[in-house]
Design a protein around this motif. Structure first.
Motif, mmCIF file in Angstrom:
data_model
loop_
_atom_site.group_PDB
_atom_site.id
_atom_site.type_symbol
_atom_site.label_atom_id
_atom_site.label_comp_id
_atom_site.label_asym_id
_atom_site.label_seq_id
_atom_site.Cartn_x
_atom_site.Cartn_y
_atom_site.Cartn_z
ATOM 1 N N SER A 161 51.476 31.791 49.611
ATOM 2 C CA SER A 161 52.348 30.682 50.006
ATOM 3 C C SER A 161 51.696 29.331 49.733
ATOM 4 C CB SER A 161 52.719 30.806 51.483
ATOM 5 O OG SER A 161 51.571 30.868 52.307
ATOM 6 N N GLY A 162 50.367 29.237 49.934
ATOM 7 C CA GLY A 162 49.689 27.971 49.668
ATOM 8 C C GLY A 162 49.768 27.579 48.207
ATOM 9 N N ASP A 163 49.586 28.556 47.334
ATOM 10 C CA ASP A 163 49.680 28.322 45.894
ATOM 11 C C ASP A 163 51.088 27.858 45.515
ATOM 12 O OD1 ASP A 163 49.102 28.300 43.171
ATOM 13 O OD2 ASP A 163 49.243 30.470 42.942
ATOM 14 N N LEU A 164 52.085 28.534 46.072
ATOM 15 C CA LEU A 164 53.467 28.213 45.725
ATOM 16 C C LEU A 164 53.899 26.857 46.267
ATOM 17 C CD1 LEU A 164 55.130 31.708 46.200
ATOM 18 C CD2 LEU A 164 54.149 30.691 44.142
ATOM 19 N N ILE A 165 53.450 26.528 47.466
ATOM 20 C CA ILE A 165 53.775 25.210 48.015
ATOM 21 C C ILE A 165 53.097 24.125 47.187
ATOM 22 C CG2 ILE A 165 53.443 23.690 50.012
ATOM 23 C CD1 ILE A 165 53.861 26.279 51.727
ATOM 24 N N GLY A 166 51.876 24.416 46.715
ATOM 25 C CA GLY A 166 51.216 23.479 45.812
ATOM 26 C C GLY A 166 52.013 23.250 44.544
ATOM 27 N N HIS A 167 52.588 24.314 44.003
ATOM 28 C CA HIS A 167 53.443 24.178 42.815
ATOM 29 C C HIS A 167 54.682 23.337 43.123
ATOM 30 C CE1 HIS A 167 51.411 26.666 39.865
ATOM 31 N NE2 HIS A 167 51.257 27.634 40.757
ATOM 32 N N LEU A 168 55.282 23.564 44.290
ATOM 33 C CA LEU A 168 56.445 22.762 44.682
ATOM 34 C C LEU A 168 56.086 21.283 44.774
ATOM 35 C CD1 LEU A 168 58.174 24.846 47.527
ATOM 36 C CD2 LEU A 168 59.055 24.408 45.231
ATOM 37 N N TRP A 169 54.934 21.011 45.371
ATOM 38 C CA TRP A 169 54.492 19.622 45.536
ATOM 39 C C TRP A 169 54.233 18.969 44.189
ATOM 40 C CZ3 TRP A 169 49.126 17.942 47.823
ATOM 41 C CH2 TRP A 169 49.150 16.558 48.090
ATOM 42 N N ARG A 170 53.576 19.688 43.291
ATOM 43 C CA ARG A 170 53.327 19.151 41.955
ATOM 44 C C ARG A 170 54.630 18.769 41.261
ATOM 45 N NH1 ARG A 170 49.794 23.905 39.459
ATOM 46 N NH2 ARG A 170 50.350 22.840 37.520
ATOM 47 N N LYS A 171 55.604 19.652 41.369
ATOM 48 C CA LYS A 171 56.886 19.411 40.716
ATOM 49 C C LYS A 171 57.630 18.240 41.359
ATOM 50 C CE LYS A 171 61.225 21.721 39.468
ATOM 51 N NZ LYS A 171 62.006 22.994 39.557
ATOM 52 N N ALA A 172 57.644 18.215 42.688
ATOM 53 C CA ALA A 172 58.378 17.156 43.398
ATOM 54 C C ALA A 172 57.757 15.784 43.172
ATOM 55 C CB ALA A 172 58.423 17.475 44.888
ATOM 56 N N ALA A 173 56.430 15.745 43.071
ATOM 57 C CA ALA A 173 55.735 14.471 42.920
ATOM 58 C C ALA A 173 55.557 14.062 41.464
ATOM 59 C CB ALA A 173 54.374 14.541 43.598
ATOM 60 N N GLY A 174 55.812 14.992 40.541
ATOM 61 C CA GLY A 174 55.608 14.695 39.133
ATOM 62 C C GLY A 174 54.149 14.469 38.802
ATOM 63 N N MET A 175 53.278 15.310 39.354
ATOM 64 C CA MET A 175 51.838 15.143 39.149
ATOM 65 C C MET A 175 51.217 16.462 38.718
ATOM 66 S SD MET A 175 50.402 15.175 43.072
ATOM 67 C CE MET A 175 50.808 16.538 44.183
ATOM 68 N N GLU A 176 49.953 16.404 38.330
ATOM 69 C CA GLU A 176 49.201 17.604 37.987
ATOM 70 C C GLU A 176 48.071 17.784 38.996
ATOM 71 O OE1 GLU A 176 47.892 18.003 33.951
ATOM 72 O OE2 GLU A 176 49.612 16.877 33.175
ATOM 73 N N LEU A 177 47.980 18.984 39.557
ATOM 74 C CA LEU A 177 46.877 19.340 40.442
ATOM 75 C C LEU A 177 46.189 20.567 39.863
ATOM 76 C CD1 LEU A 177 48.276 19.203 44.106
ATOM 77 C CD2 LEU A 177 46.624 17.637 43.084
ATOM 78 N N MET A 178 44.883 20.619 39.989
ATOM 79 C CA MET A 178 44.143 21.801 39.576
ATOM 80 C C MET A 178 44.069 22.757 40.763
ATOM 81 S SD MET A 178 40.126 22.225 38.521
ATOM 82 C CE MET A 178 40.193 20.802 37.438
ATOM 83 N N HIS A 179 44.673 23.941 40.642
ATOM 84 C CA HIS A 179 44.620 24.933 41.700
ATOM 85 C C HIS A 179 43.365 25.786 41.533
ATOM 86 C CE1 HIS A 179 49.078 25.078 43.148
ATOM 87 N NE2 HIS A 179 48.673 23.851 42.883
ATOM 88 N N VAL A 180 42.596 25.893 42.613
ATOM 89 C CA VAL A 180 41.363 26.670 42.593
ATOM 90 C C VAL A 180 41.483 27.783 43.634
ATOM 91 C CG1 VAL A 180 38.854 26.623 42.802
ATOM 92 C CG2 VAL A 180 40.083 24.586 41.977
ATOM 93 N N PRO A 181 41.610 29.048 43.190
ATOM 94 C CA PRO A 181 41.814 30.137 44.152
ATOM 95 C C PRO A 181 40.517 30.589 44.825
ATOM 96 C CG PRO A 181 41.846 30.989 41.925
ATOM 97 C CD PRO A 181 41.715 29.499 41.797
ATOM 98 N N TYR A 182 40.643 30.919 46.109
ATOM 99 C CA TYR A 182 39.531 31.453 46.894
ATOM 100 C C TYR A 182 40.006 32.684 47.653
ATOM 101 C CZ TYR A 182 37.095 27.026 46.067
ATOM 102 O OH TYR A 182 36.480 25.950 45.474
#
Length: 321
Positions: A161-182
């Protein structure tokens, strides 16, 4: 017209299921937790089972069955005898997401489970170290737009869910974030403190001790309303992201062929426990909000989130394992 044989069979079925519902306390009831002891899901499972056991005098035991993203626990429940004596504490990150993340499952997420009732929810929270320059979500967005792909977000696993919410945020904000899985917070924390990653996200229930202890600072929670445990932390909705409100939930599920009257008995016991002010207080102090409802309520939430998160997984291009 039904034959005498059919009528007798129906009568025997009704009698046997009624007896099953009446005899819930004659044998131990197992609540399966899909995660190891000591974690948020385990704590929640033990709180709920203890409260139900106290009210009903049923002998409830918690069995931890971690592994494979919750699939081991779900498989064990799906295969269990459908008599109400085996339940699983299912949640968004397994029963909802796993059908979209795994190529082959030993169970059908709808046919092999019957909802007992919703238990609790806990929003995702995005955190930074206390001295981070990011004070708001807007600060993160501005930095990510200025440095595309360089602002990093730690996530507890790919496709969660954290990964997917990050994707939603990237799309909504029109930005790029580097996702780092742990694998989890203990692995991510050293990297957050050292500056290797800029943010991390997990549930309020899992990160609340670190927030209260001053190890991290919360930027925002993912929900329609503020978390009772973090009343001073704004939501994504308040911060201008109106569609990012997907709260993580937990609910009790039984094997798919469990009789309806047994499910009704279990739901009644769950609802009664959730009315206990002491339990509500304990849950809120631990970062949860009570989700009280019927089996149909949980079934509806399961279906809605299955479709919503499935679309996000597909848009994000996350391959199945």
């Amino acid at each position: 017209m039904k034959s005498l044989k059919q009528l007798l069979a129906a009568a025997l079925y009704v009698a046997s299921t009624a007896a099953c519902a009446a005899d819930m306390g004659t044998a131990p009831i197992t609540f399966i937790s899909p995660f190891p002891p000591g974690g948020g899901t385990d704590t929640l499972t033990r709180m709920i089972s203890a409260a139900i056991g106290q009210d009903t005098k049923w002998n409830i035991v918690v069995e931890n069955k971690p592994g494979a993203g919750g699939n081991l626990a779900l498989d064990a429940t799906a295969r269990a005898k459908p008599d109400g004596h085996t339940l699983v504490m299912a949640q968004t990150d397994n029963i909802v997401l796993n059908p979209w993340l795994y190529e082959k499952l030993s169970y059908d997420t709808f046919k092999d489970f019957k909802p007992v009732g919703p238990v609790a929810s806990s929003p995702s929270v995005f955190v930074v170290v206390p001295d981070s320059p990011y004070k708001t979500l807007a600060d993160v967005v501005a930095a990510a737009k200025a440095k595309p792909g360089q602002v990093s977000l730690g996530i507890p696993g790919i496709g969660g869910s954290g990964d997917l919410i990050g994707h939603l945020w990237r799309k909504a904000a029109g930005m790029e974030l580097m996702h780092v899985p742990y694998r989890g917070w203990s692995q991510a924390f050293p990297d957050l403190v050292s500056g290797r990653i800029d943010l991390y996200t997990g549930s309020v229930a899992s990160l609340l001790p670190q927030i209260r202890g001053g190890k991290v600072r919360a930027l925002a929670v993912v929900a329609n309303a503020r978390s009772p445990a973090l009343p001073d932390v704004p939501t994504f909705v308040e911060s201008g992201f109106k569609t990012i409100n997907q709260t993580i939930w937990w609910g009790l599920m039984a094997p798919g062929k469990t009789p309806d009257d047994v499910i009704a008995t279990l739901n009644q016991a769950l609802n009664k426990a959730q009315d206990n002010p002491d339990l509500v207080k304990k849950l809120e102090e631990a970062g949860y909000s009570v989700m009280k409802g019927s089996p149909a309520d949980l079934g509806k939430q399961h279906r809605i989130d299955h479709d919503v998160f499935g679309k996000i997984v597909q848009e994000a291009g996350i391959p199945k394992q």
